[in-house]
Design an enzyme around this catalytic site. Sequence first.
Site: not given
Ligand code: AOF
Ligand code: ZN
Length: 324
Positions: A52, A186
Site C-alpha cells: 500500500e 520449485r
Molecule cells: C501490509 N502490506 O505489503 C505487507 C504486510 O516489519 P514490517 O514493517 O515489514 O512488517 C511485517 C508484517 O507486516 C508482516 O508480518 C505482516 O503482518 C505485515 N505485512 N502488511 O499491510 C504489506 N507485507
Molecule cells: Zn503494512
Amino acid sequence: MHHAEYIHRCLALAENGRGRTGINPLVGSVLVRDGTVIAEGWHAGFGDDHAERDLIKKFDQDIRPTDVLYVNLEPCCHHGKTPPCTELILERGVRRVVFGMFDPNPLVAGQGIQRLRDAGVEVIGPVERARCEWLNRGFISLMQQRRPWVTLKRAQMHDGRIAQEDGSPLKITSPEQDTWSHAWLRGKHDAILVGIETIIRDDPQLNVRLKNKKVEQFIPLRIVLDPKCRVPMDAQIIGEGTCIVTAQDSEVPSELEERGVQVLRIPFDGKQFDFCALWKALTTPKDDFFGITSVLVEGGPRTWERFRQAGDIDEDVILVGRAS
Ligand code: AOF
Ligand code: ZN
C-alpha cells in the site's frame, strides 16, 4: 470489473516479491477509479515498503473519496520495520478499501480492518480469500505453526520403482512433467531441500528451469541435510544460495564457507535432526538472510521418511512416470 478481478491483479503484483520478502507475506495493491486501475504497488522485499505504501508513494495525485484501494492482505496497523499502512491510508484520504484475507500476524489479526472502519472507511472483504490464503500459505504456516509450509515431491514409476535394479538413477518424469514441476513446485517455494545421498548420487543443480532455460529472477535456497558433512566439493550445488545443515559436532571444511555456502549447525540425535531447531534457524532473519516460509522436499526416500515421521508435511505431490 468485479472486486475479485482486482484482487487477482493484486495477487499477480504480489508475485514480484517472490524470493525477496523472506518471512514476510507476498502482497500487491491497486487503486481503482471509475473502473480503471490508476496505480499499482507491491511489497518488493524484506524490510521494504509494504504494498500500500509503495502504491501511495508512486501515486502523486490526490486520492478521491470514491477511489477504491485493493490489497490481497489486510493492511497492517502495527509498527514493524515499517510504519503502519492504516495510518498512511487514512492520511492520504482513501475512503474505500477491499481486502483479500485477514493478516494472521497476531499484531494485526483484524485490528487493521477495525482501525479503518473506526475511522469511517468503507471496508469490504475478505474477497477471494481461498486464493489469497493459498498464495500466502507459507506466511500463514509460519504464523500459526511456527514452521514453513512443507511440500513433499516424489517421482515414481507406475509400479512404484524409483531407481534401477542396481540402484543407479532412473529417468522417471517426462519433459512436460519436469516443466510443470519447475514452474509450480520449485518456482513457488522459497527453498528446495534434499538429503546428502541425493547430492552424492545425482549431483543435481536444484535450480528453476523452464523449457531447459534457467530462470534467473528467482532461485530458491538449496538446503541439504548432511549430518556428517560429506558433501563433495565438486558438487554442482556448492556456492552461494546453498545451505548445508549439519550436526553440531561434524567437521566442516573451511572451503565450504569460503565458497559462499551457508552452514547451519543443528542438533542431530544420530538419526534425525531436531526439526524445531531447524525451522527456527530457517525462519529467523539474520544479516542478509531474510528467512523462508516454504520448503519443497525433493528426496530421496530417507529424507521423505524423516519428514513423514516428524509429521511435518502439508502437501504431498507424486509424479507418476510411464514406462517407455
Ligand atoms: C501490509 N502490506 O505489503 C505487507 C504486510 O516489519 P514490517 O514493517 O515489514 O512488517 C511485517 C508484517 O507486516 C508482516 O508480518 C505482516 O503482518 C505485515 N505485512 N502488511 O499491510 C504489506 N507485507
Ligand atoms: Zn503494512
